[in-house]
Design a protein around this motif. Structure first.
Motif, mmCIF file in Angstrom:
data_model
loop_
_atom_site.group_PDB
_atom_site.id
_atom_site.type_symbol
_atom_site.label_atom_id
_atom_site.label_comp_id
_atom_site.label_asym_id
_atom_site.label_seq_id
_atom_site.Cartn_x
_atom_site.Cartn_y
_atom_site.Cartn_z
ATOM 1 N N ASN A 131 -17.072 34.276 37.578
ATOM 2 C CA ASN A 131 -16.729 34.159 36.159
ATOM 3 C C ASN A 131 -17.477 35.176 35.307
ATOM 4 N N LYS A 132 -17.922 36.271 35.931
ATOM 5 C CA LYS A 132 -18.617 37.325 35.196
ATOM 6 C C LYS A 132 -17.746 38.569 35.110
ATOM 7 N N THR A 133 -18.036 39.394 34.128
ATOM 8 C CA THR A 133 -17.262 40.627 33.944
ATOM 9 C C THR A 133 -17.841 41.797 34.722
ATOM 10 N N VAL A 134 -19.005 41.601 35.325
ATOM 11 C CA VAL A 134 -19.625 42.637 36.151
ATOM 12 C C VAL A 134 -19.899 42.066 37.527
ATOM 13 N N PRO A 135 -19.913 42.947 38.546
ATOM 14 C CA PRO A 135 -19.740 44.398 38.461
ATOM 15 C C PRO A 135 -18.279 44.787 38.288
ATOM 16 N N LYS A 136 -18.070 45.991 37.769
ATOM 17 C CA LYS A 136 -16.745 46.604 37.786
ATOM 18 C C LYS A 136 -16.549 47.254 39.158
ATOM 19 N N VAL A 137 -15.317 47.476 39.536
ATOM 20 C CA VAL A 137 -15.022 48.214 40.763
ATOM 21 C C VAL A 137 -14.270 49.478 40.365
ATOM 22 N N SER A 138 -14.829 50.624 40.716
ATOM 23 C CA SER A 138 -14.196 51.894 40.392
ATOM 24 C C SER A 138 -13.647 52.515 41.669
ATOM 25 N N VAL A 139 -12.339 52.703 41.702
ATOM 26 C CA VAL A 139 -11.641 53.279 42.853
ATOM 27 C C VAL A 139 -11.615 54.790 42.669
ATOM 28 N N LEU A 140 -12.139 55.515 43.657
ATOM 29 C CA LEU A 140 -12.340 56.953 43.509
ATOM 30 C C LEU A 140 -11.410 57.767 44.397
ATOM 31 N N ALA A 141 -11.007 58.904 43.872
ATOM 32 C CA ALA A 141 -10.226 59.891 44.614
ATOM 33 C C ALA A 141 -10.718 61.276 44.204
ATOM 34 N N PRO A 142 -10.446 62.308 45.003
ATOM 35 C CA PRO A 142 -10.852 63.654 44.609
ATOM 36 C C PRO A 142 -10.265 64.040 43.252
ATOM 37 N N ALA A 143 -11.044 64.751 42.462
ATOM 38 C CA ALA A 143 -10.585 65.187 41.142
ATOM 39 C C ALA A 143 -9.362 66.092 41.274
ATOM 40 N N LYS A 144 -8.467 65.981 40.286
ATOM 41 C CA LYS A 144 -7.254 66.803 40.292
ATOM 42 C C LYS A 144 -7.232 67.815 39.161
ATOM 43 N N GLY B 149 -10.084 69.457 37.560
ATOM 44 C CA GLY B 149 -11.313 70.171 37.277
ATOM 45 C C GLY B 149 -12.542 69.313 37.092
ATOM 46 N N GLY B 150 -12.398 67.992 37.169
ATOM 47 C CA GLY B 150 -13.550 67.114 37.026
ATOM 48 C C GLY B 150 -14.310 66.968 38.325
ATOM 49 N N VAL B 151 -15.208 65.990 38.377
ATOM 50 C CA VAL B 151 -15.987 65.772 39.594
ATOM 51 C C VAL B 151 -15.349 64.725 40.494
ATOM 52 N N VAL B 152 -14.635 63.770 39.893
ATOM 53 C CA VAL B 152 -14.007 62.720 40.665
ATOM 54 C C VAL B 152 -12.944 62.061 39.784
ATOM 55 N N SER B 153 -11.919 61.481 40.398
ATOM 56 C CA SER B 153 -10.883 60.757 39.665
ATOM 57 C C SER B 153 -11.112 59.264 39.842
ATOM 58 N N THR B 154 -10.898 58.481 38.795
ATOM 59 C CA THR B 154 -11.213 57.052 38.829
ATOM 60 C C THR B 154 -10.048 56.172 38.386
ATOM 61 N N ARG B 155 -10.015 54.974 38.965
ATOM 62 C CA ARG B 155 -9.197 53.858 38.496
ATOM 63 C C ARG B 155 -10.127 52.656 38.534
ATOM 64 N N THR B 156 -10.402 52.066 37.379
ATOM 65 C CA THR B 156 -11.482 51.090 37.284
ATOM 66 C C THR B 156 -10.984 49.703 36.909
ATOM 67 N N PHE B 157 -11.349 48.721 37.728
ATOM 68 C CA PHE B 157 -11.052 47.315 37.459
ATOM 69 C C PHE B 157 -12.111 46.762 36.502
ATOM 70 N N ILE B 158 -11.647 46.002 35.442
ATOM 71 C CA ILE B 158 -12.586 45.608 34.364
ATOM 72 C C ILE B 158 -12.711 44.102 34.083
ATOM 73 N N PRO B 159 -12.797 43.172 34.991
ATOM 74 C CA PRO B 159 -12.764 43.406 36.422
ATOM 75 C C PRO B 159 -11.407 43.129 37.071
ATOM 76 N N HIS B 160 -10.458 42.510 36.327
ATOM 77 C CA HIS B 160 -9.193 42.147 36.958
ATOM 78 C C HIS B 160 -8.012 42.951 36.428
ATOM 79 N N ARG B 161 -8.145 43.486 35.233
ATOM 80 C CA ARG B 161 -7.180 44.470 34.745
ATOM 81 C C ARG B 161 -7.698 45.856 35.115
ATOM 82 N N VAL B 162 -6.784 46.830 35.171
ATOM 83 C CA VAL B 162 -7.195 48.198 35.474
ATOM 84 C C VAL B 162 -7.247 48.983 34.165
ATOM 85 N N HIS B 163 -8.402 49.556 33.883
ATOM 86 C CA HIS B 163 -8.651 50.260 32.624
ATOM 87 C C HIS B 163 -7.680 51.428 32.479
ATOM 88 N N GLU B 164 -7.153 51.600 31.260
ATOM 89 C CA GLU B 164 -6.277 52.732 30.987
ATOM 90 C C GLU B 164 -7.072 54.025 30.832
#
Length: 365
Positions: free
Chosen positions: A248-261, A263-278
């Motif tokens: 029943n806590k909002t942390v930790p978040k889970v950040s799903v990582l992929a190689p950057a597309k 020019g950044g360092v990494v690409s992310t899709r982050t659960f906050i914690p049950h919706r995926v952040h836009e």
């Protein structure tokens, strides 16, 4: 007795979030009554929050409570509260760096401190994580300026820049930068990196979840198998990160990582914690950027970032653009020490006045 109670507040867009800002003295001192007031103000629980000020999404159902600080190193204290649209719950177990961007303007507009010149540094004690941030607010002629040239991903147009520097936030929730003591762990059969530099985050490679890592957030949310696996990892990691049962806590978040597309360092899709952040949260981005610097982490292997004692700027990609994090770090013998982290946000005052809640919830002071 009237049927409704009026409470002073402001509506401010802070970064890529939006919330209600209150002076602490204008809210009930009793926590349960305060939470009932905030639920009523937002219109929760209701997924649309149609009977309140909330926007039907966690990113637009947020609250900042601000007071003049009694600390010698701070001007104001800031408590972040997450109001959940879909349940009768108000949570204080995480921080919000987006709403933080609006705290300085709110404090100055509310007379909690005076403008100092063309810019005013507002020292903010973040109650959730017991740590300090300094936000620089443009105040020409003693007035908060909201228009300007700064652009951040996820917000249309431009606004006045709000640079924010975070001091000593490593391990602020879990006790250590790497809560498990390791650069990587195997959790529920998946290799992950657990990191806390202002926000407890579990980093996991997208392909280990059967994802590309570039999916639209709604597409990931519709994948029940992936969502279930992510929650299993999150629950197990919570114990390893000294957070206990995080059901029943909002942390930790889970950040799903992929190689950057882009020019950044990494690409992310982050659960906050049950919706995926836009996009990605401020402290979530800081923690992911930090993970990219930790030798042996899943993020570092993907980002291939190396360095020594230096200040570096890392662009963390997310679904609607990227988030730039500037860090002053020292890397010695594989150990990362974070001296400070800084980033750029913007904020805009949208409305101020009274929000009304039923008197049966609170009759007022």
């Amino acid at each position: 007795m009237t049927s409704q109670t009026a409470i002073r507040c402001s509506v401010i867009r802070g970064g890529t979030s939006k919330g209600l800002y209150f002076l602490a003295d204008d809210l009930p001192s009793d926590v349960s009554t305060r939470d009932a007031v905030l639920l009523a103000a937002m219109g929760a629980p209701d997924v649309r929050e149609i009977d309140g000020m909330g926007g039907g999404h966690p990113l637009t159902s947020k609250v900042a409570v601000v007071r003049a600080s009694e600390r010698p190193d701070a001007d104001v204290d800031y408590l972040f509260l997450q109001v959940w649209p879909d349940r009768a719950e108000v949570s204080d177990n995480q921080n919000c760096g987006n709403l933080l961007a609006g705290v300085g303007p709110f404090a100055l507009e509310g007379g909690l401190l005076a403008a100092e010149g063309a810019t005013t540094d507002v020292r903010i004690w973040m109650e959730n994580t017991q740590s300090l941030a300094v936000a620089r607010i443009e105040t020409p002629d003693g007035v908060v300026r909201y228009d300007g040239p700064a652009r951040i991903e996820g917000v249309p147009g431009t606004s006045a820049p709000v640079p924010i520097e975070f001091l000593d936030i490593a391990g602020s929730t879990c006790g250590k930068l790497l809560p498990t003591g390791h650069a990587s762990d195997v959790v529920e059969g998946v290799r992950v990196t657990c990191v806390d530099n202002g926000m407890p985050v579990v980093c996991v490679k997208a392909d280990d979840l059967g994802l590309s890592g570039y999916e639209d957030p709604l597409e990931i949310e519709a994948n029940n198998e992936v969502c279930q696996k992510v929650e299993e990892i999150r629950l197990a990691a919570g114990h390893l990160m000294n957070l206990g049962d995080v059901t029943n806590k909002t942390v930790p978040k889970v950040s799903v990582l992929a190689p950057a597309k882009n020019g950044g360092v990494v690409s992310t899709r982050t659960f906050i914690p049950h919706r995926v952040h836009e996009a990605i949260g401020v402290f979530g981005a800081v923690s992911v950027a930090t993970a990219c610097l930790v030798p042996g982490s899943v993020a570092n292997e993907m980002a291939n970032v190396t360095g020594t004692s230096t200040r570096v700027t890392l662009d963390v990609e997310h679904p609607t653009g990227y988030f730039s994090v500037s860090m002053d770090v020292s890397i010695e013998s594989g150990e990362v020490r974070v001296n400070s982290a800084a980033l750029l946000r913007t904020a805009r005052l949208l409305m101020r006045g009274d929000v009304f809640v039923p008197s049966k919830v609170w009759e007022g002071p």
